[in-house]
Design a protein around this motif. Structure first.
Motif, PDB file in Angstrom:
ATOM      1  N   ASP A  19      16.117   3.593 -11.161  1.00 47.21           N
ATOM      2  CA  ASP A  19      14.754   3.524 -10.619  1.00 47.21           C
ATOM      3  C   ASP A  19      14.297   2.063 -10.608  1.00 47.21           C
ATOM      4  O   ASP A  19      13.685   1.581 -11.561  1.00 47.21           O
ATOM      5  N   ILE A  86      18.619   1.828  -7.340  1.00 46.39           N
ATOM      6  CA  ILE A  86      18.031   2.809  -6.426  1.00 46.39           C
ATOM      7  C   ILE A  86      16.512   2.682  -6.438  1.00 46.39           C
ATOM      8  O   ILE A  86      15.887   2.653  -7.506  1.00 46.39           O
ATOM      9  N   SER A  87      15.942   2.588  -5.248  1.00 37.60           N
ATOM     10  CA  SER A  87      14.487   2.587  -5.097  1.00 37.60           C
ATOM     11  C   SER A  87      14.062   3.974  -4.636  1.00 37.60           C
ATOM     12  O   SER A  87      14.470   4.433  -3.569  1.00 37.60           O
ATOM     13  N   LYS A  88      13.251   4.640  -5.429  1.00 35.60           N
ATOM     14  CA  LYS A  88      12.843   6.006  -5.101  1.00 35.60           C
ATOM     15  C   LYS A  88      11.984   6.057  -3.840  1.00 35.60           C
ATOM     16  O   LYS A  88      12.076   7.001  -3.043  1.00 35.60           O
ATOM     17  N   SER A  89      11.152   5.029  -3.647  1.00 37.03           N
ATOM     18  CA  SER A  89      10.222   5.032  -2.517  1.00 37.03           C
ATOM     19  C   SER A  89      10.698   4.193  -1.345  1.00 37.03           C
ATOM     20  O   SER A  89      10.074   4.189  -0.283  1.00 37.03           O
ATOM     21  N   SER A 102      17.099   2.157   0.357  1.00 37.80           N
ATOM     22  CA  SER A 102      16.853   2.747  -0.959  1.00 37.80           C
ATOM     23  C   SER A 102      17.917   2.401  -1.990  1.00 37.80           C
ATOM     24  O   SER A 102      17.647   2.441  -3.188  1.00 37.80           O
ATOM     25  N   GLU A 135      20.092  11.229  -0.604  1.00 33.08           N
ATOM     26  CA  GLU A 135      19.067  12.058  -1.239  1.00 33.08           C
ATOM     27  C   GLU A 135      19.459  12.417  -2.668  1.00 33.08           C
ATOM     28  O   GLU A 135      18.607  12.457  -3.565  1.00 33.08           O
ATOM     29  N   LYS A 138      18.738   9.413  -4.888  1.00 31.65           N
ATOM     30  CA  LYS A 138      17.306   9.202  -5.106  1.00 31.65           C
ATOM     31  C   LYS A 138      16.728  10.201  -6.107  1.00 31.65           C
ATOM     32  O   LYS A 138      15.686   9.955  -6.714  1.00 31.65           O
ATOM     33  N   SER A 139      17.419  11.316  -6.288  1.00 29.55           N
ATOM     34  CA  SER A 139      16.948  12.319  -7.250  1.00 29.55           C
ATOM     35  C   SER A 139      17.539  12.109  -8.642  1.00 29.55           C
ATOM     36  O   SER A 139      17.143  12.790  -9.593  1.00 29.55           O
ATOM     37  N   GLU A 141      18.173  10.771 -12.298  1.00 31.45           N
ATOM     38  CA  GLU A 141      17.239  10.304 -13.321  1.00 31.45           C
ATOM     39  C   GLU A 141      17.842   9.265 -14.249  1.00 31.45           C
ATOM     40  O   GLU A 141      17.122   8.445 -14.821  1.00 31.45           O
TER      41      GLU A 141
END
Length: 232
Positions: A19, A86-89, A102, A135, A138-139, A141
């Protein structure tokens, strides 16, 4: 013999940021290099950052599909190092397909190794072309989750290299007529423990090593040779 390995096996958790705090690709690169420097203190992260940014000015490394692959060839590293963030937004960055950037993957490789870098880049490109992978990342954690997602994709990297892939091409040489004093000075200058002996046409005739100089009874250079920082 198995000549491939899974892409996921090439990543280390300590070089993964699931993140990113960064809002731009440049800031993401700096954030990843800061992590790299934290876990590998001997690496000059500022020097590597300058190399990466110089390359970015020549060619934008945003690949598309939400991925970018900034890279540098540098002897600051001894082996291929991969940093992934990784950039979530999504990052504020222009991309060739207008899909928000991302995932930033930094590839650092020694100057004498090129094939493994190209093989790894090709594998990441194949991974990026599967929309579901973006995707899934991006998910994620944790860093372990990121690596597991890449491993589960089963994307393979060719891992068998030959001597040609890692050999040094621009090497210092001496001739049969050079004095041993000159040879010793050249070894010290280029931090070598051995040198190739070539003729006037650059044909290889043989090799001379530091031990050969010692055995030739050069007491004045024994201390010098013992202090060499060997490159081999």
């Amino acid at each position: 013999m198995n000549k491939t390995m899974r892409l996921g096996n090439m990543l280390k958790e300590e070089y993964v940021i699931p993140d990113l705090k960064a809002e731009t690709k440049g800031a993401a690169i700096s954030e990843l290099l800061s992590l790299l420097n934290q876990n590998s203190p001997g690496i000059n992260a500022l020097k590597i950052r300058d190399l990466i940014f110089e390359r970015e000015e020549i060619e934008n490394t945003s690949y598309g599909h939400g991925f970018a692959f900034p890279h540098a060839r540098t002897d600051e590293v001894d082996d291929l190092i991969i940093g992934l963030g990784i950039s979530k937004s999504g990052l504020n960055e222009k991309t060739p397909d207008n899909i928000p950037l991302s995932v930033v993957v930094i590839l650092l490789t020694p100057s004498h190794i090129s094939k493994l870098y190209l093989q790894t880049l090709s594998a990441f490109a194949a991974f990026a072309r599967n929309e579901a992978n973006l995707e899934n990342l991006k998910s994620a954690e944790t860093a372990a989750d990121v690596i597991d997602i890449i491993w589960q994709s089963a994307v393979q990297v060719e891992k068998e290299l030959t001597a040609k892939d890692i050999m040094r091409r621009n090497i210092a040489t001496v001739t049969p007529d050079d004095t041993l004093k000159h040879v010793a000075n050249m070894m010290f200058k280029h931090r070598l423990s051995a040198m190739a002996v070539v003729d006037e046409n650059e044909n290889l005739l043989g090799q001379i090593a530091d031990k050969d100089l010692i055995q030739a009874a050069l007491p004045d250079y024994k201390a010098l040779i013992n202090n060499l920082n060997y490159a081999f």
